[in-house]
Design a protein around this motif. Structure first.
Motif, PDB file in Angstrom:
ATOM      1  N   GLY A   1       1.061  -1.260   0.219  1.00 50.90           N
ATOM      2  CA  GLY A   1      -0.266   0.016   0.161  1.00 50.90           C
ATOM      3  C   GLY A   1       0.934   1.228  -0.711  1.00 50.90           C
ATOM      4  N   GLU A   2       1.991   1.118  -0.301  1.00 53.09           N
ATOM      5  CA  GLU A   2       2.910   2.480   0.215  1.00 53.09           C
ATOM      6  C   GLU A   2       2.737   3.141  -1.404  1.00 53.09           C
ATOM      7  N   LYS A   3       2.535   4.370  -1.024  1.00 57.69           N
ATOM      8  CA  LYS A   3       2.862   5.030  -2.576  1.00 57.69           C
ATOM      9  C   LYS A   3       3.750   4.861  -3.020  1.00 57.69           C
ATOM     10  N   LEU A   4       4.264   4.624  -3.851  1.00 56.83           N
ATOM     11  CA  LEU A   4       5.952   5.273  -4.780  1.00 56.83           C
ATOM     12  C   LEU A   4       5.707   6.599  -5.915  1.00 56.83           C
ATOM     13  N   TYR A   5       4.404   6.614  -6.190  1.00 58.88           N
ATOM     14  CA  TYR A   5       4.338   7.586  -7.924  1.00 58.88           C
ATOM     15  C   TYR A   5       3.281   7.777  -7.564  1.00 58.88           C
ATOM     16  N   SER A   6       3.078   9.118  -7.775  1.00 55.55           N
ATOM     17  CA  SER A   6       1.955   9.878  -7.955  1.00 55.55           C
ATOM     18  C   SER A   6       2.003  11.600  -8.494  1.00 55.55           C
ATOM     19  N   ALA A   7       1.418  11.354 -10.159  1.00 54.28           N
ATOM     20  CA  ALA A   7       1.639  12.644 -10.856  1.00 54.28           C
ATOM     21  C   ALA A   7       0.594  12.816 -12.008  1.00 54.28           C
ATOM     22  N   SER A   8       0.541  14.048 -12.691  1.00 52.45           N
ATOM     23  CA  SER A   8      -0.105  14.214 -13.293  1.00 52.45           C
ATOM     24  C   SER A   8       0.578  14.107 -14.875  1.00 52.45           C
ATOM     25  N   GLY A   9       0.162  13.479 -16.502  1.00 45.18           N
ATOM     26  CA  GLY A   9       0.586  13.320 -17.090  1.00 45.18           C
ATOM     27  C   GLY A   9       1.676  11.815 -17.715  1.00 45.18           C
ATOM     28  N   LYS A  10       1.623  11.495 -19.080  1.00 39.93           N
ATOM     29  CA  LYS A  10       2.538  10.255 -19.647  1.00 39.93           C
ATOM     30  C   LYS A  10       3.794  10.315 -18.809  1.00 39.93           C
ATOM     31  N   PRO A  11       4.000   9.744 -18.069  1.00 37.58           N
ATOM     32  CA  PRO A  11       6.251   9.093 -18.368  1.00 37.58           C
ATOM     33  C   PRO A  11       6.232   9.879 -19.672  1.00 37.58           C
ATOM     34  N   SER A  12       7.229  10.660 -19.909  1.00 34.50           N
ATOM     35  CA  SER A  12       8.027  10.169 -21.298  1.00 34.50           C
ATOM     36  C   SER A  12       8.578   8.923 -22.109  1.00 34.50           C
ATOM     37  N   ASP A  13       8.620   8.178 -21.114  1.00 30.52           N
ATOM     38  CA  ASP A  13       9.783   7.365 -21.310  1.00 30.52           C
ATOM     39  C   ASP A  13       9.295   5.502 -20.447  1.00 30.52           C
ATOM     40  N   MET A  14       8.221   5.391 -20.870  1.00 28.58           N
ATOM     41  CA  MET A  14       7.648   4.773 -20.061  1.00 28.58           C
ATOM     42  C   MET A  14       8.933   3.404 -19.877  1.00 28.58           C
ATOM     43  N   GLU A  15       9.267   2.386 -20.760  1.00 33.67           N
ATOM     44  CA  GLU A  15       9.818   1.269 -19.892  1.00 33.67           C
ATOM     45  C   GLU A  15      11.028   1.569 -19.166  1.00 33.67           C
ATOM     46  N   GLY A  16      11.478   2.891 -19.169  1.00 31.14           N
ATOM     47  CA  GLY A  16      12.060   3.530 -17.829  1.00 31.14           C
ATOM     48  C   GLY A  16      11.660   3.812 -16.485  1.00 31.14           C
ATOM     49  N   PHE A  17      10.316   3.795 -16.383  1.00 29.20           N
ATOM     50  CA  PHE A  17       9.609   4.649 -15.462  1.00 29.20           C
ATOM     51  C   PHE A  17       9.064   3.027 -15.040  1.00 29.20           C
ATOM     52  N   LEU A  18       8.704   1.949 -15.929  1.00 35.55           N
ATOM     53  CA  LEU A  18       8.124   0.904 -15.157  1.00 35.55           C
ATOM     54  C   LEU A  18       9.479   0.305 -14.811  1.00 35.55           C
ATOM     55  N   LYS A  19      10.750   0.441 -15.233  1.00 38.17           N
ATOM     56  CA  LYS A  19      11.567  -0.689 -14.745  1.00 38.17           C
ATOM     57  C   LYS A  19      12.372   0.238 -13.687  1.00 38.17           C
ATOM     58  N   ARG A  20      12.019   1.347 -13.446  1.00 36.07           N
ATOM     59  CA  ARG A  20      12.708   2.279 -12.243  1.00 36.07           C
ATOM     60  C   ARG A  20      11.523   1.903 -11.178  1.00 36.07           C
ATOM     61  N   TYR A  21      10.411   1.270 -11.241  1.00 30.28           N
ATOM     62  CA  TYR A  21       9.500   0.809 -10.465  1.00 30.28           C
ATOM     63  C   TYR A  21       9.107  -0.058  -9.758  1.00 30.28           C
ATOM     64  N   ARG A  22       9.182  -0.967 -10.557  1.00 30.75           N
ATOM     65  CA  ARG A  22       9.193  -2.682 -10.329  1.00 30.75           C
ATOM     66  C   ARG A  22      10.380  -2.471  -9.562  1.00 30.75           C
ATOM     67  N   ASP A  23      11.450  -2.282  -9.775  1.00 28.83           N
ATOM     68  CA  ASP A  23      12.514  -2.414  -9.205  1.00 28.83           C
ATOM     69  C   ASP A  23      12.653  -1.759  -7.756  1.00 28.83           C
ATOM     70  N   LYS A  24      11.746  -0.997  -7.530  1.00 32.96           N
ATOM     71  CA  LYS A  24      11.739  -0.356  -5.760  1.00 32.96           C
ATOM     72  C   LYS A  24      10.050  -0.966  -5.072  1.00 32.96           C
ATOM     73  N   SER A  25       9.357  -1.470  -5.919  1.00 31.57           N
ATOM     74  CA  SER A  25       8.437  -2.776  -5.588  1.00 31.57           C
ATOM     75  C   SER A  25       8.995  -3.578  -4.606  1.00 31.57           C
ATOM     76  N   GLY A  26       9.822  -3.853  -4.365  1.00 31.43           N
ATOM     77  CA  GLY A  26      10.299  -4.923  -4.060  1.00 31.43           C
ATOM     78  C   GLY A  26      10.580  -6.365  -4.998  1.00 31.43           C
ATOM     79  N   ARG A  27      10.553  -7.732  -4.652  1.00 32.55           N
ATOM     80  CA  ARG A  27      10.695  -8.863  -5.009  1.00 32.55           C
ATOM     81  C   ARG A  27       8.962  -9.171  -5.476  1.00 32.55           C
ATOM     82  N   ILE A  28       8.858  -9.432  -6.659  1.00 32.44           N
ATOM     83  CA  ILE A  28       7.809 -10.123  -6.875  1.00 32.44           C
ATOM     84  C   ILE A  28       7.744 -11.728  -7.005  1.00 32.44           C
ATOM     85  N   LEU A  29       6.967 -12.849  -6.463  1.00 29.59           N
ATOM     86  CA  LEU A  29       6.565 -13.605  -6.741  1.00 29.59           C
ATOM     87  C   LEU A  29       5.852 -14.346  -7.421  1.00 29.59           C
ATOM     88  N   THR A  30       6.779 -15.532  -8.335  1.00 26.97           N
ATOM     89  CA  THR A  30       6.245 -16.640  -9.388  1.00 26.97           C
ATOM     90  C   THR A  30       4.454 -17.286  -8.576  1.00 26.97           C
TER      91      THR A  30
END
Length: 256
Positions: A111-140
């Motif tokens: 539930g921790e908020k990591l990102y909050s902003a208006s507008g489409k991120p300009s670099d979607m790939e970098g954006f998703l990678k950055r916040y995936r890495d900040k979200s901890g380990r994801i289980l299969t």
């Protein structure tokens, strides 16, 4: 933090909007809960509308970009229609005071908020990678299933006072920065086991300091050492008082 997760679950199915191209979004309440709580996936929340050009562009990119396909699978994606009353509630819950759309949020699985902003991120790939890495380990899915199964086994073993069996299953697990509920539950169980063993060690240590030492206490020490064989960390704690006991015994012989 629980409020955020409960709110995301509550609005699912009541405020979603459709874009011409669809990203892979969660389909129902159970899927959202499973992805966040069982797998530890972060939630990517996009608030927008079908009349919003940038919303449609973002959806198109998420749905068709080969680079984004594997990345978006690591998120539970939820969309909110800004033309519904739910968005007014969401802004208060999310503590968001922006006005532009799309409004983009990322919430960690706890539930921790990591990102909050208006507008489409300009670099979607970098954006998703950055916040995936900040979200901890994801289980299969397999890891989550096995973990849930082992938690049930451990709870049963502890009820039977089978500490050795519980240690054998629990102690190999290590979840650093994983926010899935099953992962945090396993770490809690490991802490519980550590407390149980530490308490036994403290009591034995006191008994071993008594003179003369009761043979039954030595047997307890041997049994506890056997119980902790499958955990290097716990075994080291037991061996520490064993070594202290041996050193004291040797010292008493020298004195005698």
């Amino acid at each position: 933090m629980r409020l955020i997760i409960c709110f995301l679950v509550a609005i699912l199915g009541f405020s979603l909007f459709q874009w011409p191209a669809q990203a892979e979004t969660v389909r129902n309440l159970n899927e959202l809960k499973a992805q966040m709580t069982q797998l530890g996936k972060p939630a990517l929340v996009i608030a927008g509308a079908d009349w919003c050009v940038y919303c449609r562009e973002m959806s198109q990119e998420l749905a068709t970009s080969p680079e984004l396909q594997p990345l978006q699978k690591d998120f539970a994606i939820l969309k909110i229609d800004v033309d519904t009353p739910v968005w007014d509630i969401a802004k208060r819950v999310f503590e968001f005071d922006g006005t532009g759309v799309p409004a983009v949020f990322i919430f960690r699985a706890d539930g921790e908020k990591l990102y909050s902003a208006s507008g489409k991120p300009s670099d979607m790939e970098g954006f998703l990678k950055r916040y995936r890495d900040k979200s901890g380990r994801i289980l299969t899915t397999t890891e989550a299933r096995d973990l849930s199964r082992d938690l049930t086994k451990i709870q049963g073993l502890l009820k039977k006072d089978d500490l050795a069996g519980a240690i054998e299953i629990a102690m190999p697990y290590e979840f650093k920065d994983c926010y899935a509920q099953t992962a945090t539950a396993m770490m809690d169980v490991k802490s519980q086991i550590d407390v149980l063993v530490t308490d036994q060690i403290a009591k034995l240590d006191e008994k071993l300091k008594q003179t003369p030492v009761d043979f039954a206490v030595v047997v307890e020490l041997v049994q506890l050492k056997q119980t902790c064989q499958s955990s290097r960390e716990l075994l080291a704690k037991v061996q520490s008082i064993e070594e202290n006991f041996a050193a004291e015994e040797a010292n008493q012989k020298l004195v005698a």
